[in-house]
Design an enzyme around this catalytic site. Structure first.
Site, PDB file in Angstrom:
ATOM      1  N   ASP A 288       9.940  32.106  11.113  1.00 39.15           N
ATOM      2  CA  ASP A 288       9.299  32.377  12.396  1.00 39.15           C
ATOM      3  C   ASP A 288      10.317  32.133  13.498  1.00 39.15           C
ATOM      4  OD1 ASP A 288       7.095  32.738  10.841  1.00 39.15           O
ATOM      5  OD2 ASP A 288       5.904  31.118  11.728  1.00 39.15           O
TER       6      ASP A 288
ATOM      7  N   ASP B  71      -5.120  37.839  11.006  1.00 41.47           N
ATOM      8  CA  ASP B  71      -5.118  36.405  11.279  1.00 41.47           C
ATOM      9  C   ASP B  71      -6.520  36.015  11.713  1.00 41.47           C
ATOM     10  OD1 ASP B  71      -2.380  36.702  10.901  1.00 41.47           O
ATOM     11  OD2 ASP B  71      -1.992  36.909  13.039  1.00 41.47           O
TER      12      ASP B  71
END
Length: 240
Positions: free
Chosen positions: A10, A131
Protein backbone atom coordinates in the site's frame (compact mmCIF):
# COMPACT_ATOMS: atom_id res chain seq x y z
CA UNK A 1 -6.79 -25.39 -6.77
CA UNK A 2 -4.50 -23.98 -4.14
CA UNK A 3 -4.78 -20.58 -2.56
CA UNK A 4 -2.86 -17.85 -4.41
CA UNK A 5 -1.02 -15.40 -2.19
CA UNK A 6 -0.91 -11.69 -2.96
CA UNK A 7 1.64 -9.86 -0.80
CA UNK A 8 0.42 -6.30 -0.49
CA UNK A 9 2.13 -2.97 -0.99
CA UNK A 10 0.00 0.00 0.00
CA UNK A 11 1.52 3.28 -1.14
CA UNK A 12 1.09 6.72 0.35
CA UNK A 13 3.41 9.64 -0.21
CA UNK A 14 5.85 7.33 -1.99
CA UNK A 15 6.17 5.11 1.09
CA UNK A 16 5.03 1.57 1.86
CA UNK A 17 2.39 1.89 4.57
CA UNK A 18 -0.42 0.06 6.31
CA UNK A 19 -3.57 1.67 7.61
CA UNK A 20 -5.63 0.39 10.52
CA UNK A 21 -9.19 -0.30 9.29
CA UNK A 22 -8.66 2.11 6.41
CA UNK A 23 -8.05 5.09 8.69
CA UNK A 24 -5.63 7.52 7.04
CA UNK A 25 -4.78 8.92 10.49
CA UNK A 26 -3.66 5.48 11.70
CA UNK A 27 -0.75 4.86 9.36
CA UNK A 28 2.41 2.85 9.90
CA UNK A 29 5.30 3.30 7.47
CA UNK A 30 7.21 0.11 6.63
CA UNK A 31 9.56 1.34 3.94
CA UNK A 32 10.38 4.24 1.66
CA UNK A 33 10.59 2.31 -1.63
CA UNK A 34 7.59 0.42 -3.04
CA UNK A 35 9.81 -0.98 -5.79
CA UNK A 36 12.36 -2.38 -3.33
CA UNK A 37 9.52 -4.01 -1.40
CA UNK A 38 8.11 -5.50 -4.61
CA UNK A 39 11.55 -6.76 -5.59
CA UNK A 40 11.94 -8.47 -2.21
CA UNK A 41 8.56 -10.17 -2.57
CA UNK A 42 9.43 -11.34 -6.08
CA UNK A 43 12.81 -12.63 -4.92
CA UNK A 44 11.07 -14.68 -2.22
CA UNK A 45 8.82 -16.47 -4.68
CA UNK A 46 5.72 -14.32 -5.12
CA UNK A 47 3.79 -14.98 -8.33
CA UNK A 48 1.64 -11.90 -7.76
CA UNK A 49 2.00 -8.56 -6.03
CA UNK A 50 -1.02 -6.55 -4.94
CA UNK A 51 -0.40 -2.80 -5.00
CA UNK A 52 -2.73 -0.04 -3.80
CA UNK A 53 -2.38 3.67 -4.48
CA UNK A 54 -3.87 5.05 -1.26
CA UNK A 55 -3.29 8.64 -2.35
CA UNK A 56 -5.07 7.82 -5.58
CA UNK A 57 -8.00 6.23 -3.79
CA UNK A 58 -8.46 9.32 -1.67
CA UNK A 59 -7.84 11.91 -4.40
CA UNK A 60 -9.60 10.11 -7.25
CA UNK A 61 -6.60 10.15 -9.58
CA UNK A 62 -3.36 8.25 -10.16
CA UNK A 63 -0.60 9.38 -7.79
CA UNK A 64 1.87 6.54 -7.16
CA UNK A 65 1.58 4.86 -10.54
CA UNK A 66 5.29 5.16 -11.38
CA UNK A 67 6.14 2.60 -8.68
CA UNK A 68 3.57 0.16 -10.02
CA UNK A 69 4.83 0.44 -13.58
CA UNK A 70 8.44 0.05 -12.46
CA UNK A 71 7.59 -3.18 -10.63
CA UNK A 72 5.65 -4.57 -13.59
CA UNK A 73 8.40 -3.75 -16.06
CA UNK A 74 11.44 -4.75 -14.04
CA UNK A 75 10.30 -7.81 -12.09
CA UNK A 76 9.25 -11.26 -13.21
CA UNK A 77 5.94 -11.10 -11.37
CA UNK A 78 2.29 -10.35 -12.03
CA UNK A 79 1.07 -7.04 -10.62
CA UNK A 80 -2.47 -5.99 -9.85
CA UNK A 81 -3.21 -2.38 -8.93
CA UNK A 82 -6.08 -0.57 -7.28
CA UNK A 83 -6.68 2.97 -6.08
CA UNK A 84 -7.53 6.11 -8.04
CA UNK A 85 -8.77 4.30 -11.14
CA UNK A 86 -11.72 6.31 -12.39
CA UNK A 87 -11.60 6.17 -16.19
CA UNK A 88 -10.79 3.97 -19.15
CA UNK A 89 -7.66 6.07 -19.64
CA UNK A 90 -6.51 5.02 -16.15
CA UNK A 91 -7.12 1.37 -17.00
CA UNK A 92 -5.24 1.60 -20.29
CA UNK A 93 -2.38 3.50 -18.62
CA UNK A 94 -1.71 0.46 -16.48
CA UNK A 95 -2.48 -2.31 -18.96
CA UNK A 96 -0.30 -0.74 -21.65
CA UNK A 97 2.58 -0.54 -19.16
CA UNK A 98 2.64 -4.21 -18.24
CA UNK A 99 0.24 -4.44 -15.31
CA UNK A 100 -1.62 -7.76 -15.38
CA UNK A 101 -4.87 -6.76 -13.69
CA UNK A 102 -6.53 -3.47 -12.80
CA UNK A 103 -8.89 -3.22 -9.84
CA UNK A 104 -11.94 -1.01 -10.05
CA UNK A 105 -13.60 -0.15 -6.76
CA UNK A 106 -15.24 3.20 -6.04
CA UNK A 107 -16.19 3.76 -9.68
CA UNK A 108 -18.03 0.43 -9.66
CA UNK A 109 -20.40 1.85 -7.05
CA UNK A 110 -20.77 5.37 -8.42
CA UNK A 111 -20.97 4.33 -12.08
CA UNK A 112 -21.82 0.63 -12.40
CA UNK A 113 -22.66 1.00 -16.08
CA UNK A 114 -19.10 2.13 -16.78
CA UNK A 115 -17.73 -0.74 -14.69
CA UNK A 116 -19.77 -3.27 -16.67
CA UNK A 117 -18.55 -1.75 -19.93
CA UNK A 118 -14.92 -2.12 -18.78
CA UNK A 119 -15.51 -5.70 -17.59
CA UNK A 120 -16.98 -6.65 -20.94
CA UNK A 121 -14.25 -4.84 -22.87
CA UNK A 122 -11.16 -5.99 -20.96
CA UNK A 123 -12.33 -9.29 -19.50
CA UNK A 124 -10.05 -10.99 -16.99
CA UNK A 125 -7.79 -7.95 -16.84
CA UNK A 126 -10.43 -6.21 -14.72
CA UNK A 127 -10.89 -7.14 -11.07
CA UNK A 128 -13.79 -5.78 -9.05
CA UNK A 129 -12.69 -4.66 -5.61
CA UNK A 130 -15.50 -4.61 -3.09
CA UNK A 131 -14.69 -3.09 0.28
CA UNK A 132 -17.39 -3.58 2.88
CA UNK A 133 -18.22 -2.17 6.29
CA UNK A 134 -20.95 -4.11 8.09
CA UNK A 135 -21.93 -5.68 4.79
CA UNK A 136 -22.27 -2.39 2.87
CA UNK A 137 -19.87 -1.15 0.22
CA UNK A 138 -17.40 1.58 1.21
CA UNK A 139 -15.78 3.86 -1.37
CA UNK A 140 -13.14 6.56 -1.92
CA UNK A 141 -10.44 5.11 0.25
CA UNK A 142 -13.10 3.81 2.66
CA UNK A 143 -14.06 7.35 3.61
CA UNK A 144 -17.67 6.87 2.51
CA UNK A 145 -20.12 4.04 3.13
CA UNK A 146 -22.83 3.49 0.54
CA UNK A 147 -26.29 1.97 0.83
CA UNK A 148 -25.31 -0.85 -1.52
CA UNK A 149 -24.90 -4.35 -0.12
CA UNK A 150 -21.61 -6.01 -1.04
CA UNK A 151 -23.11 -9.33 -2.11
CA UNK A 152 -25.75 -7.64 -4.29
CA UNK A 153 -23.13 -5.57 -6.08
CA UNK A 154 -20.86 -8.55 -6.63
CA UNK A 155 -23.74 -10.57 -8.11
CA UNK A 156 -24.51 -7.78 -10.57
CA UNK A 157 -20.93 -7.68 -11.83
CA UNK A 158 -20.60 -11.46 -11.93
CA UNK A 159 -23.68 -11.61 -14.12
CA UNK A 160 -22.02 -9.01 -16.38
CA UNK A 161 -18.94 -11.19 -16.82
CA UNK A 162 -16.53 -10.31 -13.99
CA UNK A 163 -14.33 -13.29 -13.16
CA UNK A 164 -12.40 -12.10 -10.11
CA UNK A 165 -13.39 -10.16 -7.02
CA UNK A 166 -11.40 -8.85 -4.08
CA UNK A 167 -13.43 -8.70 -0.89
CA UNK A 168 -12.07 -6.51 1.88
CA UNK A 169 -13.71 -6.52 5.28
CA UNK A 170 -12.77 -3.10 6.64
CA UNK A 171 -13.46 -4.19 10.20
CA UNK A 172 -10.61 -6.70 10.05
CA UNK A 173 -8.18 -4.90 7.72
CA UNK A 174 -4.87 -4.13 9.40
CA UNK A 175 -6.03 -5.66 12.69
CA UNK A 176 -4.38 -9.11 12.46
CA UNK A 177 -7.67 -10.38 13.92
CA UNK A 178 -8.26 -13.07 11.31
CA UNK A 179 -10.11 -12.87 7.99
CA UNK A 180 -13.89 -12.77 7.66
CA UNK A 181 -14.04 -16.20 6.03
CA UNK A 182 -17.85 -16.43 6.16
CA UNK A 183 -18.27 -13.20 4.18
CA UNK A 184 -15.67 -14.24 1.60
CA UNK A 185 -17.35 -17.62 1.12
CA UNK A 186 -20.77 -15.99 0.86
CA UNK A 187 -19.57 -13.80 -1.98
CA UNK A 188 -17.97 -16.79 -3.71
CA UNK A 189 -21.24 -18.72 -3.50
CA UNK A 190 -23.39 -15.79 -4.64
CA UNK A 191 -21.16 -14.95 -7.62
CA UNK A 192 -19.83 -18.38 -8.52
CA UNK A 193 -16.53 -16.63 -9.31
CA UNK A 194 -13.02 -16.31 -7.88
CA UNK A 195 -12.97 -14.26 -4.68
CA UNK A 196 -9.74 -13.05 -3.11
CA UNK A 197 -9.86 -12.43 0.64
CA UNK A 198 -8.36 -9.21 1.94
CA UNK A 199 -8.01 -8.11 5.54
CA UNK A 200 -7.15 -9.70 8.85
CA UNK A 201 -4.77 -12.53 7.90
CA UNK A 202 -2.47 -12.92 10.89
CA UNK A 203 -1.14 -16.47 10.83
CA UNK A 204 -0.42 -19.53 8.76
CA UNK A 205 -3.51 -21.03 10.40
CA UNK A 206 -5.62 -18.30 8.77
CA UNK A 207 -4.21 -19.28 5.39
CA UNK A 208 -4.93 -22.94 6.09
CA UNK A 209 -8.51 -22.06 7.00
CA UNK A 210 -9.05 -20.04 3.82
CA UNK A 211 -7.50 -22.80 1.73
CA UNK A 212 -9.67 -25.44 3.39
CA UNK A 213 -12.79 -23.46 2.45
CA UNK A 214 -11.73 -23.30 -1.17
CA UNK A 215 -11.01 -19.57 -1.19
CA UNK A 216 -9.00 -18.82 -4.31
CA UNK A 217 -6.71 -16.07 -3.07
CA UNK A 218 -5.58 -14.08 -0.05
CA UNK A 219 -3.99 -10.66 0.18
CA UNK A 220 -1.45 -10.51 2.98
CA UNK A 221 0.01 -7.30 4.28
CA UNK A 222 0.55 -6.45 7.92
CA UNK A 223 1.32 -10.02 8.94
CA UNK A 224 4.34 -9.98 6.63
CA UNK A 225 5.47 -6.53 7.72
CA UNK A 226 5.11 -7.45 11.39
CA UNK A 227 7.02 -10.72 10.84
CA UNK A 228 4.18 -12.99 11.92
CA UNK A 229 5.46 -15.29 9.17
CA UNK A 230 7.66 -14.97 6.12
CA UNK A 231 6.44 -15.00 2.55
CA UNK A 232 8.36 -18.21 1.95
CA UNK A 233 6.64 -19.87 4.91
CA UNK A 234 3.25 -18.73 3.62
CA UNK A 235 3.93 -19.97 0.10
CA UNK A 236 5.09 -23.33 1.44
CA UNK A 237 1.90 -23.56 3.48
CA UNK A 238 -0.52 -22.99 0.60
CA UNK A 239 1.44 -25.07 -1.89
CA UNK A 240 1.45 -28.25 0.23
Amino acid sequence: MTLTLYPAIDMRGGNCVRLLQGDYDKETIYGDSPFDMARAFAANGADWIHMVDLDGAKDGKRVNDRFVIEAARELNVNVQIGGGIRSEADILHYLENGITRVIIGSIAVSNPEFAIEMIQKYGKQIVVGIDAKNGYVATHGWLNTSEVKAVELSKRFADAGAETFIFTDIATDGTLAGPNIAAVCEMAVVTGKNVIASGGVSSLADLRALNAEGVRGAIVGKALYENRFTLKEALNEVRK
